[in-house]
Design a protein around this motif. Structure first.
Motif, PDB file in Angstrom:
ATOM      1  N   LEU A  22       9.128  12.517  15.503  1.00  0.00           N
ATOM      2  CA  LEU A  22       9.479  11.633  14.405  1.00  0.00           C
ATOM      3  C   LEU A  22       8.938  10.227  14.607  1.00  0.00           C
ATOM      4  CD1 LEU A  22      10.958  11.724  11.727  1.00  0.00           C
ATOM      5  CD2 LEU A  22      12.964  10.867  12.898  1.00  0.00           C
ATOM      6  N   GLY A  23       8.839   9.767  15.852  1.00  0.00           N
ATOM      7  CA  GLY A  23       8.296   8.437  16.114  1.00  0.00           C
ATOM      8  C   GLY A  23       6.882   8.306  15.589  1.00  0.00           C
ATOM      9  N   SER A  24       6.097   9.345  15.779  1.00  0.00           N
ATOM     10  CA  SER A  24       4.730   9.361  15.268  1.00  0.00           C
ATOM     11  C   SER A  24       4.736   9.325  13.738  1.00  0.00           C
ATOM     12  CB  SER A  24       4.009  10.615  15.769  1.00  0.00           C
ATOM     13  OG  SER A  24       2.764  10.745  15.165  1.00  0.00           O
ATOM     14  N   MET A  25       5.667  10.067  13.143  1.00  0.00           N
ATOM     15  CA  MET A  25       5.758  10.090  11.682  1.00  0.00           C
ATOM     16  C   MET A  25       6.120   8.706  11.147  1.00  0.00           C
ATOM     17  SD  MET A  25       8.164  12.288   9.048  1.00  0.00           S
ATOM     18  CE  MET A  25       8.065  13.790   9.977  1.00  0.00           C
ATOM     19  N   ARG A  26       7.018   8.015  11.821  1.00  0.00           N
ATOM     20  CA  ARG A  26       7.405   6.662  11.388  1.00  0.00           C
ATOM     21  C   ARG A  26       6.200   5.717  11.417  1.00  0.00           C
ATOM     22  NH1 ARG A  26      12.441   7.445  14.652  1.00  0.00           N
ATOM     23  NH2 ARG A  26      14.019   7.908  13.111  1.00  0.00           N
ATOM     24  N   GLY A  27       5.425   5.789  12.483  1.00  0.00           N
ATOM     25  CA  GLY A  27       4.241   4.940  12.597  1.00  0.00           C
ATOM     26  C   GLY A  27       3.219   5.251  11.528  1.00  0.00           C
ATOM     27  N   GLN A  28       2.987   6.542  11.290  1.00  0.00           N
ATOM     28  CA  GLN A  28       2.033   6.941  10.245  1.00  0.00           C
ATOM     29  C   GLN A  28       2.517   6.495   8.872  1.00  0.00           C
ATOM     30  OE1 GLN A  28       1.637  11.228  10.826  1.00  0.00           O
ATOM     31  NE2 GLN A  28      -0.525  10.895  11.267  1.00  0.00           N
ATOM     32  N   TRP A  29       3.822   6.624   8.635  1.00  0.00           N
ATOM     33  CA  TRP A  29       4.388   6.243   7.339  1.00  0.00           C
ATOM     34  C   TRP A  29       4.229   4.746   7.106  1.00  0.00           C
ATOM     35  CZ3 TRP A  29       5.378   8.704   3.100  1.00  0.00           C
ATOM     36  CH2 TRP A  29       6.227   8.167   2.133  1.00  0.00           C
ATOM     37  N   ALA A  31       1.994   2.733   8.485  1.00  0.00           N
ATOM     38  CA  ALA A  31       0.572   2.452   8.293  1.00  0.00           C
ATOM     39  C   ALA A  31       0.122   2.864   6.895  1.00  0.00           C
ATOM     40  CB  ALA A  31      -0.257   3.169   9.356  1.00  0.00           C
ATOM     41  N   LEU A  32       0.665   3.950   6.410  1.00  0.00           N
ATOM     42  CA  LEU A  32       0.327   4.425   5.070  1.00  0.00           C
ATOM     43  C   LEU A  32       0.800   3.437   4.010  1.00  0.00           C
ATOM     44  CD1 LEU A  32      -0.951   6.767   3.571  1.00  0.00           C
ATOM     45  CD2 LEU A  32       1.244   7.944   3.676  1.00  0.00           C
ATOM     46  N   GLN A  33       1.972   2.871   4.193  1.00  0.00           N
ATOM     47  CA  GLN A  33       2.481   1.880   3.244  1.00  0.00           C
ATOM     48  C   GLN A  33       1.599   0.633   3.243  1.00  0.00           C
ATOM     49  OE1 GLN A  33       4.893   3.228   1.293  1.00  0.00           O
ATOM     50  NE2 GLN A  33       4.528   4.879   2.758  1.00  0.00           N
ATOM     51  N   ASP A  34       1.137   0.227   4.422  1.00  0.00           N
ATOM     52  CA  ASP A  34       0.233  -0.927   4.517  1.00  0.00           C
ATOM     53  C   ASP A  34      -1.098  -0.643   3.812  1.00  0.00           C
ATOM     54  OD1 ASP A  34       2.169  -2.254   5.973  1.00  0.00           O
ATOM     55  OD2 ASP A  34       1.217  -1.877   7.920  1.00  0.00           O
ATOM     56  N   ALA A  35      -1.637   0.545   4.045  1.00  0.00           N
ATOM     57  CA  ALA A  35      -2.907   0.921   3.400  1.00  0.00           C
ATOM     58  C   ALA A  35      -2.736   0.964   1.884  1.00  0.00           C
ATOM     59  CB  ALA A  35      -3.391   2.267   3.923  1.00  0.00           C
ATOM     60  N   ALA A  36      -1.621   1.492   1.428  1.00  0.00           N
ATOM     61  CA  ALA A  36      -1.363   1.571  -0.012  1.00  0.00           C
ATOM     62  C   ALA A  36      -1.271   0.181  -0.629  1.00  0.00           C
ATOM     63  CB  ALA A  36      -0.084   2.356  -0.272  1.00  0.00           C
ATOM     64  N   ALA A  37      -0.645  -0.740   0.074  1.00  0.00           N
ATOM     65  CA  ALA A  37      -0.553  -2.116  -0.426  1.00  0.00           C
ATOM     66  C   ALA A  37      -1.945  -2.736  -0.543  1.00  0.00           C
ATOM     67  CB  ALA A  37       0.336  -2.949   0.486  1.00  0.00           C
ATOM     68  N   ALA A  38      -2.820  -2.447   0.418  1.00  0.00           N
ATOM     69  CA  ALA A  38      -4.193  -2.961   0.363  1.00  0.00           C
ATOM     70  C   ALA A  38      -4.945  -2.372  -0.828  1.00  0.00           C
ATOM     71  CB  ALA A  38      -4.921  -2.659   1.672  1.00  0.00           C
ATOM     72  N   VAL A  39      -4.771  -1.076  -1.055  1.00  0.00           N
ATOM     73  CA  VAL A  39      -5.428  -0.421  -2.195  1.00  0.00           C
ATOM     74  C   VAL A  39      -4.909  -1.017  -3.502  1.00  0.00           C
ATOM     75  CG1 VAL A  39      -5.680   1.760  -3.446  1.00  0.00           C
ATOM     76  CG2 VAL A  39      -5.964   1.709  -0.958  1.00  0.00           C
ATOM     77  N   ALA A  40      -3.605  -1.239  -3.587  1.00  0.00           N
ATOM     78  CA  ALA A  40      -3.033  -1.833  -4.802  1.00  0.00           C
ATOM     79  C   ALA A  40      -3.631  -3.212  -5.053  1.00  0.00           C
ATOM     80  CB  ALA A  40      -1.512  -1.927  -4.673  1.00  0.00           C
ATOM     81  N   ALA A  41      -3.776  -3.994  -4.005  1.00  0.00           N
ATOM     82  CA  ALA A  41      -4.354  -5.334  -4.154  1.00  0.00           C
ATOM     83  C   ALA A  41      -5.787  -5.258  -4.665  1.00  0.00           C
ATOM     84  CB  ALA A  41      -4.299  -6.076  -2.820  1.00  0.00           C
ATOM     85  N   ILE A  42      -6.565  -4.338  -4.125  1.00  0.00           N
ATOM     86  CA  ILE A  42      -7.955  -4.174  -4.571  1.00  0.00           C
ATOM     87  C   ILE A  42      -7.982  -3.701  -6.024  1.00  0.00           C
ATOM     88  CG2 ILE A  42     -10.098  -2.863  -4.212  1.00  0.00           C
ATOM     89  CD1 ILE A  42      -9.356  -2.834  -1.186  1.00  0.00           C
ATOM     90  N   ALA A  43      -6.997  -2.858  -6.391  1.00  0.00           N
ATOM     91  CA  ALA A  43      -6.933  -2.336  -7.760  1.00  0.00           C
ATOM     92  C   ALA A  43      -6.448  -3.385  -8.749  1.00  0.00           C
ATOM     93  CB  ALA A  43      -6.003  -1.123  -7.806  1.00  0.00           C
ATOM     94  N   GLY A  44      -5.896  -4.481  -8.227  1.00  0.00           N
ATOM     95  CA  GLY A  44      -5.399  -5.527  -9.105  1.00  0.00           C
ATOM     96  C   GLY A  44      -4.012  -5.241  -9.651  1.00  0.00           C
ATOM     97  N   VAL A  45      -3.290  -4.361  -8.983  1.00  0.00           N
ATOM     98  CA  VAL A  45      -1.913  -4.083  -9.387  1.00  0.00           C
ATOM     99  C   VAL A  45      -0.975  -4.570  -8.289  1.00  0.00           C
ATOM    100  CG1 VAL A  45      -2.509  -2.100 -10.819  1.00  0.00           C
ATOM    101  CG2 VAL A  45      -1.904  -1.733  -8.436  1.00  0.00           C
ATOM    102  N   GLU A  46       0.227  -4.886  -8.674  1.00  0.00           N
ATOM    103  CA  GLU A  46       1.189  -5.337  -7.691  1.00  0.00           C
ATOM    104  C   GLU A  46       1.861  -4.117  -7.072  1.00  0.00           C
ATOM    105  OE1 GLU A  46       5.202  -8.042  -7.478  1.00  0.00           O
ATOM    106  OE2 GLU A  46       3.731  -8.445  -9.047  1.00  0.00           O
ATOM    107  N   ALA A  47       1.768  -4.002  -5.759  1.00  0.00           N
ATOM    108  CA  ALA A  47       2.438  -2.906  -5.072  1.00  0.00           C
ATOM    109  C   ALA A  47       3.938  -3.126  -5.179  1.00  0.00           C
ATOM    110  CB  ALA A  47       2.015  -2.846  -3.608  1.00  0.00           C
ATOM    111  N   GLU A  48       4.630  -2.068  -5.559  1.00  0.00           N
ATOM    112  CA  GLU A  48       6.069  -2.203  -5.695  1.00  0.00           C
ATOM    113  C   GLU A  48       6.726  -2.421  -4.340  1.00  0.00           C
ATOM    114  OE1 GLU A  48       5.901   2.525  -5.596  1.00  0.00           O
ATOM    115  OE2 GLU A  48       5.617   1.372  -7.395  1.00  0.00           O
ATOM    116  N   LYS A  49       7.840  -3.102  -4.370  1.00  0.00           N
ATOM    117  CA  LYS A  49       8.627  -3.258  -3.149  1.00  0.00           C
ATOM    118  C   LYS A  49       9.248  -1.899  -2.860  1.00  0.00           C
ATOM    119  CE  LYS A  49       8.830  -7.910  -2.733  1.00  0.00           C
ATOM    120  NZ  LYS A  49       8.309  -8.602  -1.630  1.00  0.00           N
TER     121      LYS A  49
END
Length: 134
Positions: A22-29, A31-49
């Motif tokens: 589960l520790g690995s899953m938490r880290g991946q999750w 990192a995935l949220q961070d990557a998604a926020a970056a994609v949202a920024a590039i897309a010009g949309v506000e990443a939801e909280k």
């Protein structure tokens, strides 16, 4: 009848490796949220909280237990496998001075759909009528 019980979690995978911790899953999750926020920024949309279901997904899925944990772990890996090269490509397009907005928006939407499928693994998420209507 040879039905697999709903709480079945294999002790080892077909390739012989142990189930993911589960520790690995938490880290991946995270990192995935961070990557998604970056994609949202590039897309010009506000990443939801992230709400509590998103933020605490690894802990909640551990609480659900059984087959859900393995399926969630595989799903997180699958989404990461989509996001990593996608984000890298968006950054490369940006560096060339081209507009990555349309591609980023497409990747953002794909992420949201994949994340929703993972969140549907949580029994309390499915039971929450206010989320089902959103």
């Amino acid at each position: 009848m040879n039905a697999t019980p709903t709480d079945f979690v294999p002790a080892a995978r077909r390739d012989g490796s142990a189930p993911r911790d589960l520790g690995s899953m938490r880290g991946q999750w995270a990192a995935l949220q961070d990557a998604a926020a970056a994609v949202a920024a590039i897309a010009g949309v506000e990443a939801e909280k992230p709400d509590e279901h998103v933020r605490d997904f690894p802990s909640r899925i551990e609480g659900a237990g059984g087959w859900r944990v393995e399926l969630a772990s595989n799903g997180i890996s699958d989404i990461s496998a989509m996001m990593r090269p996608g984000l890298k490509a968006l950054l490369a397009v940006t560096e060339r001075g081209q507009d990555p907005t349309a591609a980023a928006l497409t990747l953002w939407r794909e992420y949201l759909h994949a994340r929703a499928a993972l969140l549907d693994l949580l029994p309390e998420y499915l039971a929450d009528e206010s989320l089902a209507q959103a």
